[in-house]
Design a protein around this motif. Structure first.
Motif, PDB file in Angstrom:
ATOM      1  N   PHE A  14      11.579  -2.438   0.373  1.00  0.00           N
ATOM      2  CA  PHE A  14      10.873  -2.871   1.600  1.00  0.00           C
ATOM      3  C   PHE A  14      10.127  -4.305   1.397  1.00  0.00           C
ATOM      4  N   LEU A  15       9.728  -4.586   0.302  1.00  0.00           N
ATOM      5  CA  LEU A  15       8.945  -5.847   0.118  1.00  0.00           C
ATOM      6  C   LEU A  15       9.800  -6.939   0.375  1.00  0.00           C
ATOM      7  N   THR A  16      11.136  -6.873  -0.088  1.00  0.00           N
ATOM      8  CA  THR A  16      12.022  -8.010  -0.073  1.00  0.00           C
ATOM      9  C   THR A  16      12.867  -7.941   1.044  1.00  0.00           C
ATOM     10  N   GLY A  17      13.228  -6.928   1.905  1.00  0.00           N
ATOM     11  CA  GLY A  17      14.096  -6.845   2.843  1.00  0.00           C
ATOM     12  C   GLY A  17      15.555  -6.445   2.226  1.00  0.00           C
ATOM     13  N   LEU A  18      15.790  -6.442   1.033  1.00  0.00           N
ATOM     14  CA  LEU A  18      17.014  -6.242   0.370  1.00  0.00           C
ATOM     15  C   LEU A  18      17.303  -4.839   0.209  1.00  0.00           C
ATOM     16  N   GLY A  19      17.992  -4.166   1.079  1.00  0.00           N
ATOM     17  CA  GLY A  19      18.648  -2.539   1.172  1.00  0.00           C
ATOM     18  C   GLY A  19      17.510  -1.855   1.914  1.00  0.00           C
ATOM     19  N   ALA A  20      16.772  -2.316   2.742  1.00  0.00           N
ATOM     20  CA  ALA A  20      15.945  -1.770   3.663  1.00  0.00           C
ATOM     21  C   ALA A  20      15.260  -2.762   4.660  1.00  0.00           C
ATOM     22  N   PRO A  21      14.536  -2.369   5.457  1.00  0.00           N
ATOM     23  CA  PRO A  21      14.155  -3.209   6.502  1.00  0.00           C
ATOM     24  C   PRO A  21      12.989  -3.901   5.740  1.00  0.00           C
ATOM     25  N   ARG A  22      12.429  -5.118   5.909  1.00  0.00           N
ATOM     26  CA  ARG A  22      11.432  -5.929   5.375  1.00  0.00           C
ATOM     27  C   ARG A  22      10.065  -5.326   5.761  1.00  0.00           C
ATOM     28  N   SER A  23       9.185  -4.544   5.143  1.00  0.00           N
ATOM     29  CA  SER A  23       7.915  -4.237   5.634  1.00  0.00           C
ATOM     30  C   SER A  23       6.886  -4.178   4.344  1.00  0.00           C
ATOM     31  N   LEU A  24       6.132  -4.939   4.669  1.00  0.00           N
ATOM     32  CA  LEU A  24       4.856  -5.330   3.635  1.00  0.00           C
ATOM     33  C   LEU A  24       4.060  -3.745   3.646  1.00  0.00           C
ATOM     34  N   ARG A  25       3.963  -3.328   4.957  1.00  0.00           N
ATOM     35  CA  ARG A  25       2.847  -2.034   4.608  1.00  0.00           C
ATOM     36  C   ARG A  25       3.772  -1.078   4.188  1.00  0.00           C
ATOM     37  N   ARG A  26       5.067  -0.760   4.605  1.00  0.00           N
ATOM     38  CA  ARG A  26       5.606   0.484   3.825  1.00  0.00           C
ATOM     39  C   ARG A  26       5.988   0.086   2.315  1.00  0.00           C
ATOM     40  N   GLY A  27       6.097  -1.055   2.083  1.00  0.00           N
ATOM     41  CA  GLY A  27       6.036  -1.244   0.335  1.00  0.00           C
ATOM     42  C   GLY A  27       4.977  -1.055  -0.204  1.00  0.00           C
ATOM     43  N   ARG A  28       3.774  -1.507   0.395  1.00  0.00           N
ATOM     44  CA  ARG A  28       2.616  -0.974  -0.074  1.00  0.00           C
ATOM     45  C   ARG A  28       2.361   0.403  -0.169  1.00  0.00           C
ATOM     46  N   GLU A  29       2.754   1.272   1.178  1.00  0.00           N
ATOM     47  CA  GLU A  29       2.918   2.742   0.968  1.00  0.00           C
ATOM     48  C   GLU A  29       3.229   3.339  -0.307  1.00  0.00           C
ATOM     49  N   VAL A  30       4.487   2.752  -0.693  1.00  0.00           N
ATOM     50  CA  VAL A  30       5.564   3.256  -1.684  1.00  0.00           C
ATOM     51  C   VAL A  30       4.764   3.049  -3.177  1.00  0.00           C
ATOM     52  N   LEU A  31       4.144   1.610  -3.169  1.00  0.00           N
ATOM     53  CA  LEU A  31       4.138   1.168  -4.632  1.00  0.00           C
ATOM     54  C   LEU A  31       2.481   1.370  -5.032  1.00  0.00           C
ATOM     55  N   GLU A  32       1.550   1.648  -3.829  1.00  0.00           N
ATOM     56  CA  GLU A  32       0.181   1.861  -4.149  1.00  0.00           C
ATOM     57  C   GLU A  32      -0.066   2.983  -4.950  1.00  0.00           C
ATOM     58  N   PRO A  33       0.458   4.159  -4.815  1.00  0.00           N
ATOM     59  CA  PRO A  33       0.232   5.128  -5.741  1.00  0.00           C
ATOM     60  C   PRO A  33       0.608   4.783  -7.398  1.00  0.00           C
ATOM     61  N   LEU A  34       1.649   4.147  -7.541  1.00  0.00           N
ATOM     62  CA  LEU A  34       2.049   3.589  -8.934  1.00  0.00           C
ATOM     63  C   LEU A  34       1.075   2.680  -9.455  1.00  0.00           C
ATOM     64  N   ALA A  35       0.687   1.781  -8.572  1.00  0.00           N
ATOM     65  CA  ALA A  35      -0.429   0.602  -8.934  1.00  0.00           C
ATOM     66  C   ALA A  35      -1.608   1.346  -9.455  1.00  0.00           C
ATOM     67  N   GLN A  36      -2.081   2.366  -8.729  1.00  0.00           N
ATOM     68  CA  GLN A  36      -3.302   3.177  -8.898  1.00  0.00           C
ATOM     69  C   GLN A  36      -3.133   3.825 -10.270  1.00  0.00           C
ATOM     70  N   ARG A  37      -2.034   4.137 -10.603  1.00  0.00           N
ATOM     71  CA  ARG A  37      -1.771   4.778 -12.148  1.00  0.00           C
ATOM     72  C   ARG A  37      -1.372   3.691 -13.181  1.00  0.00           C
ATOM     73  N   TRP A  38      -1.529   2.557 -12.755  1.00  0.00           N
ATOM     74  CA  TRP A  38      -1.660   1.429 -13.609  1.00  0.00           C
ATOM     75  C   TRP A  38      -0.245   0.968 -14.243  1.00  0.00           C
ATOM     76  N   ASN A  39       0.834   1.097 -13.040  1.00  0.00           N
ATOM     77  CA  ASN A  39       2.237   1.009 -13.460  1.00  0.00           C
ATOM     78  C   ASN A  39       2.287  -0.714 -13.202  1.00  0.00           C
ATOM     79  N   ALA A  40       2.536  -1.284 -14.261  1.00  0.00           N
ATOM     80  CA  ALA A  40       2.339  -2.959 -14.124  1.00  0.00           C
ATOM     81  C   ALA A  40       3.426  -3.473 -13.384  1.00  0.00           C
ATOM     82  N   GLN A  41       4.491  -2.829 -13.324  1.00  0.00           N
ATOM     83  CA  GLN A  41       5.668  -3.400 -12.288  1.00  0.00           C
ATOM     84  C   GLN A  41       5.194  -3.249 -11.053  1.00  0.00           C
ATOM     85  N   ALA A  42       4.781  -2.180 -10.527  1.00  0.00           N
ATOM     86  CA  ALA A  42       4.259  -1.881  -9.117  1.00  0.00           C
ATOM     87  C   ALA A  42       3.130  -2.733  -8.695  1.00  0.00           C
ATOM     88  N   ALA A  43       2.041  -2.909  -9.789  1.00  0.00           N
ATOM     89  CA  ALA A  43       1.137  -3.613  -9.650  1.00  0.00           C
ATOM     90  C   ALA A  43       1.211  -5.144  -9.274  1.00  0.00           C
TER      91      ALA A  43
END
Length: 93
Positions: A14-43
């Motif tokens: 979602f963030l890059t638009g490679l393999g899905a329509p590019r959408s910062l909002r949707r990318g955040r929705e998917v990655l934010e829970p991981l980042a909140q659990r201290w996943n360094a890649q997502a963060a």
């Protein structure tokens, strides 16, 4: 239910638009829970995308979170963003 690795792949798509329509909002929705659990890649993916979108303050907050989660790659991004933010905004993060 998706694994953490699958969430990372979907969020990146979602963030890059490679393999899905590019959408910062949707990318955040998917990655934010991981980042909140201290996943360094997502963060780290989140501040890079926010910085690219011109959301400097949000990107800085997320870069700090990425560093706290062990994402040493976020140090350079945080340093760059500090040059664009007022001191009071940096201290509030």
């Amino acid at each position: 239910m998706l694994s953490a690795a699958e969430h990372l792949a979907v969020g990146k798509a979602f963030l890059t638009g490679l393999g899905a329509p590019r959408s910062l909002r949707r990318g955040r929705e998917v990655l934010e829970p991981l980042a909140q659990r201290w996943n360094a890649q997502a963060a780290l993916m989140l501040p890079e995308a926010s910085a690219e979108a011109g959301e400097t303050g949000t990107a800085y907050d997320l870069a700090i979170r990425a560093m706290a989660g062990g994402g040493a790659d976020a140090i350079g991004l945080a340093d760059e963003l500090e040059g664009r933010l007022p001191l009071e905004r940096i201290l509030s993060a």
